[in-house]
Design a protein around this motif. Structure first.
Motif, PDB file in Angstrom:
ATOM      1  N   ARG A  35       0.730  -1.161   0.377  1.00 42.78           N
ATOM      2  CA  ARG A  35      -0.091  -0.063  -0.136  1.00 42.78           C
ATOM      3  C   ARG A  35       0.924   1.018  -0.104  1.00 42.78           C
ATOM      4  O   ARG A  35       1.993   1.144   1.341  1.00 42.78           O
ATOM      5  CB  ARG A  35      -0.879  -0.594   1.209  1.00 42.78           C
ATOM      6  CG  ARG A  35      -1.889  -1.024   1.268  1.00 42.78           C
ATOM      7  CD  ARG A  35      -2.839  -1.155   2.228  1.00 42.78           C
ATOM      8  NE  ARG A  35      -2.078  -1.777   3.491  1.00 42.78           N
ATOM      9  CZ  ARG A  35      -1.756  -2.535   4.871  1.00 42.78           C
ATOM     10  NH1 ARG A  35      -3.555  -1.506   4.718  1.00 42.78           N
ATOM     11  NH2 ARG A  35      -1.481  -2.693   5.675  1.00 42.78           N
ATOM     12  N   GLU A  61      -1.937  -6.604  -1.198  1.00 45.81           N
ATOM     13  CA  GLU A  61      -2.346  -5.267  -0.778  1.00 45.81           C
ATOM     14  C   GLU A  61      -2.031  -4.172  -1.646  1.00 45.81           C
ATOM     15  O   GLU A  61      -0.829  -4.358  -1.637  1.00 45.81           O
ATOM     16  CB  GLU A  61      -2.815  -4.893   0.348  1.00 45.81           C
ATOM     17  CG  GLU A  61      -3.110  -5.696   1.222  1.00 45.81           C
ATOM     18  CD  GLU A  61      -4.425  -5.558   1.956  1.00 45.81           C
ATOM     19  OE1 GLU A  61      -4.845  -3.900   0.782  1.00 45.81           O
ATOM     20  OE2 GLU A  61      -5.057  -5.616   2.547  1.00 45.81           O
ATOM     21  N   ASN A  63      -3.142  -0.750  -2.088  1.00 47.26           N
ATOM     22  CA  ASN A  63      -4.313  -0.056  -2.151  1.00 47.26           C
ATOM     23  C   ASN A  63      -2.927   1.482  -2.466  1.00 47.26           C
ATOM     24  O   ASN A  63      -2.175   1.686  -2.073  1.00 47.26           O
ATOM     25  CB  ASN A  63      -4.662   0.828  -1.085  1.00 47.26           C
ATOM     26  CG  ASN A  63      -5.709  -0.839  -0.472  1.00 47.26           C
ATOM     27  OD1 ASN A  63      -6.210  -1.354  -1.117  1.00 47.26           O
ATOM     28  ND2 ASN A  63      -5.753  -1.269   0.598  1.00 47.26           N
ATOM     29  N   LYS A  87      -7.198 -13.054  -2.544  1.00 49.46           N
ATOM     30  CA  LYS A  87      -8.033 -12.176  -1.978  1.00 49.46           C
ATOM     31  C   LYS A  87      -7.563 -10.349  -2.264  1.00 49.46           C
ATOM     32  O   LYS A  87      -5.929 -10.498  -2.477  1.00 49.46           O
ATOM     33  CB  LYS A  87      -7.438 -11.486  -0.190  1.00 49.46           C
ATOM     34  CG  LYS A  87      -9.120 -11.783   0.804  1.00 49.46           C
ATOM     35  CD  LYS A  87      -8.119 -12.019   1.647  1.00 49.46           C
ATOM     36  CE  LYS A  87      -9.270 -12.782   2.700  1.00 49.46           C
ATOM     37  NZ  LYS A  87      -9.327 -13.168   4.245  1.00 49.46           N
ATOM     38  N   ALA A  89      -7.357  -6.101  -2.833  1.00 47.23           N
ATOM     39  CA  ALA A  89      -7.333  -4.765  -2.489  1.00 47.23           C
ATOM     40  C   ALA A  89      -6.650  -3.612  -3.790  1.00 47.23           C
ATOM     41  O   ALA A  89      -5.748  -3.805  -3.253  1.00 47.23           O
ATOM     42  CB  ALA A  89      -7.186  -4.435  -1.162  1.00 47.23           C
ATOM     43  N   ARG A  91      -8.340  -0.613  -3.265  1.00 48.40           N
ATOM     44  CA  ARG A  91      -8.634   0.719  -2.634  1.00 48.40           C
ATOM     45  C   ARG A  91      -8.099   2.223  -3.508  1.00 48.40           C
ATOM     46  O   ARG A  91      -6.522   1.638  -3.031  1.00 48.40           O
ATOM     47  CB  ARG A  91      -8.254   1.169  -1.012  1.00 48.40           C
ATOM     48  CG  ARG A  91      -9.204   2.753  -0.631  1.00 48.40           C
ATOM     49  CD  ARG A  91      -9.874   1.112   0.985  1.00 48.40           C
ATOM     50  NE  ARG A  91      -9.976   3.298   1.788  1.00 48.40           N
ATOM     51  CZ  ARG A  91      -9.509   3.661   2.118  1.00 48.40           C
ATOM     52  NH1 ARG A  91      -8.385   4.500   1.735  1.00 48.40           N
ATOM     53  NH2 ARG A  91     -10.823   4.962   2.697  1.00 48.40           N
ATOM     54  N   ARG A 117     -11.632  -5.811  -2.892  1.00 42.12           N
ATOM     55  CA  ARG A 117     -12.151  -4.882  -2.620  1.00 42.12           C
ATOM     56  C   ARG A 117     -11.680  -3.248  -3.563  1.00 42.12           C
ATOM     57  O   ARG A 117     -10.752  -2.696  -3.843  1.00 42.12           O
ATOM     58  CB  ARG A 117     -11.675  -4.505  -1.329  1.00 42.12           C
ATOM     59  CG  ARG A 117     -12.401  -4.900  -0.198  1.00 42.12           C
ATOM     60  CD  ARG A 117     -10.871  -4.999   1.079  1.00 42.12           C
ATOM     61  NE  ARG A 117      -9.997  -6.315   1.231  1.00 42.12           N
ATOM     62  CZ  ARG A 117      -8.998  -6.546   1.756  1.00 42.12           C
ATOM     63  NH1 ARG A 117      -8.394  -5.677   2.656  1.00 42.12           N
ATOM     64  NH2 ARG A 117      -7.983  -7.025   1.889  1.00 42.12           N
TER      65      ARG A 117
END
Length: 200
Positions: A35, A61, A63, A87, A89, A91, A117
């Motif tokens: 992220r 992730e 993000n 999973k 992500a 964002r 997400r």
């Protein structure tokens, strides 16, 4: 740092390419948390390509990176053939209605992704309608979070139609939309046929 988790300490394209090289040979890392790094589209493309061959990573992730729509499209293209991620992500990833098309193509064929997400992007009605198209045929995804995407009535109606046929989703988050009463009514009718947990 957890030995099963890689947290990127190097920013920018060089950091992304370094990580991609690691993932080509590493089989123990299961979570990648990168992220708020400054990965550009080229770096994200390298990362996506390496994950096509990696057999261990299950959660990513990405993000708040700087890859923009081009980076998102590059990763979505790779997602069509990535076999392990469960999973993902993305964002604040500047995903727009145009880059959403690549995501739709990936969701139609990906067989492992269960949680997605997409909060705080720019899907709007056009991107949401495309996402709804994928939800009609995807039978893997169980959790979808995409609030703060400027979704209007047409986008909400498209999601409602998808929920009438999708029985795999168990939780969906669409907080802070811009729909009017017609979108809410359509959604309410769809939820009569679906037992998922809805967050609005």
């Amino acid at each position: 740092m957890d030995p099963d988790t890689f947290e990127a300490l190097a920013n920018g394209t060089d950091g992304a390419k370094m990580l991609a090289e690691v993932l080509m040979v590493n089989r123990t890392i299961t979570i990648i948390d990168i992220r708020t790094n400054r990965f550009d589209a080229g770096g994200v493309r390298a990362l996506g390509n390496s994950l096509r061959f990696n057999q261990g990573v299950t959660e990513v992730e990405l993000n708040t990176n700087k890859a923009g729509g081009e980076g998102a499209e590059a990763f979505f293209c790779a997602l069509q053939t990535i076999r392990t991620i469960q999973k993902l992500a993305l964002r604040r990833y500047d995903i727009t209605s145009s880059s959403a098309r690549m995501l739709v193509d990936a969701l139609k064929v990906n067989k492992t992704l269960t949680e997605l997400r997409l909060q705080v992007n720019f899907l709007r009605d056009g991107g949401t309608q495309q996402l709804a198209e994928a939800l009609k045929v995807n039978n893997i995804l169980t959790t979808l979070k995409f609030y703060y995407n400027f979704i209007g009535s047409e986008g909400m109606k498209a999601i409602a139609e998808a929920l009438k046929v999708n029985r795999k989703l168990t939780s969906i988050h669409i907080l802070w939309s811009r729909t009017d009463e017609s979108g809410i009514v359509a959604l309410a009718e769809a939820l009569k046929l679906n037992n998922l947990i809805f967050h609005y």
